[in-house]
Design a protein around this motif. Structure first.
Motif, PDB file in Angstrom:
ATOM      1  N   ASN A   1      15.774 -33.110  89.314  1.00  0.00           N
ATOM      2  CA  ASN A   1      15.271 -32.301  88.197  1.00  0.00           C
ATOM      3  C   ASN A   1      15.226 -30.819  88.566  1.00  0.00           C
TER       4      ASN A   1
ATOM      5  N   ASP B   1      18.844 -29.464  88.805  1.00  0.00           N
ATOM      6  CA  ASP B   1      19.408 -29.311  87.454  1.00  0.00           C
ATOM      7  C   ASP B   1      18.800 -28.103  86.741  1.00  0.00           C
ATOM      8  N   ARG B   2      17.495 -27.947  86.851  1.00  0.00           N
ATOM      9  CA  ARG B   2      16.801 -26.842  86.187  1.00  0.00           C
ATOM     10  C   ARG B   2      17.298 -25.488  86.683  1.00  0.00           C
ATOM     11  N   HIS B   3      17.594 -25.406  87.980  1.00  0.00           N
ATOM     12  CA  HIS B   3      18.028 -24.130  88.579  1.00  0.00           C
ATOM     13  C   HIS B   3      19.546 -24.026  88.721  1.00  0.00           C
TER      14      HIS B   3
END
Length: 177
Positions: free
Chosen positions: A114, A117-119
């Motif tokens: 997560n 993916d977020r960064h």
């Protein structure tokens, strides 16, 4: 009278054991830094860790390249702030012989994925599930970075958050000629 002698003997043995344990603990703590295998000028301890895609990464396989070895956690705000800078510099230096290996310290694949993916991170993210690599490198606190040259030697260690300019300078330091 015999019971008193026996009790005195047992108490004396216990006292000696406690004093011995205390002396050993103090000795081990005072010499911890001297015994650390992962220090500036020494050979970087080899390890094999798996990334989020299931690929194995062995540090010694990167000989011939510089390695920016970063230890981090998803909960660590300084780690989170430096990740985009690391990704920018990874994109700039990966074809110049400098790799980034980001070692997460024992979190679940789900939380790490997560975060990645977020960064939108593009460098290899490895997970040290049982903290063996963290222990071998004596990591505390996070973030903690090791600069490793093309010969596998630790050029420098850096505690704490890094700016993009500092990361770029470190990448230059470990870039093979």
């Amino acid at each position: 009278m015999e019971k008193k002698k026996q009790r005195l003997f047992v108490r004396t043995v216990i006292l000696f054991l406690l004093v011995g344990a205390l002396v050993y603990t103090l000795y081990a703590n005072f010499n911890k830094d001297n015994n650390s295998a992962a220090k500036k000028g020494s050979e970087a301890p080899d390890f094999v860790l798996t990334d989020l895609e299931g690929n194995k990464h062995k540090l010694s396989d990167y000989k011939g390249q510089g390695v920016f070895l970063n230890f981090w956690g998803t909960w660590c705000k300084p780690c989170e702030r430096e990740m985009p800078y690391m990704d920018n510099q990874y994109k700039a230096y990966k074809d110049k012989g400098v790799q980034i290996l980001a070692v997460n310290v024992g979190e679940s694949n789900y939380s790490v994925q997560n975060f990645v993916d977020r960064h939108k991170l593009s460098f290899p993210v490895l997970i040290d599930k049982d903290s063996q690599v963290q222990t071998a490198y004596d990591i505390d606190p996070l973030p903690f970075t090791f600069l490793i040259d093309k010969d596998g030697k630790i050029v420098d260690t850096v505690k704490g958050e890094l700016t993009e300019e500092i990361i770029k300078n470190h990448m230059e330091r470990i870039k093979p000629n």
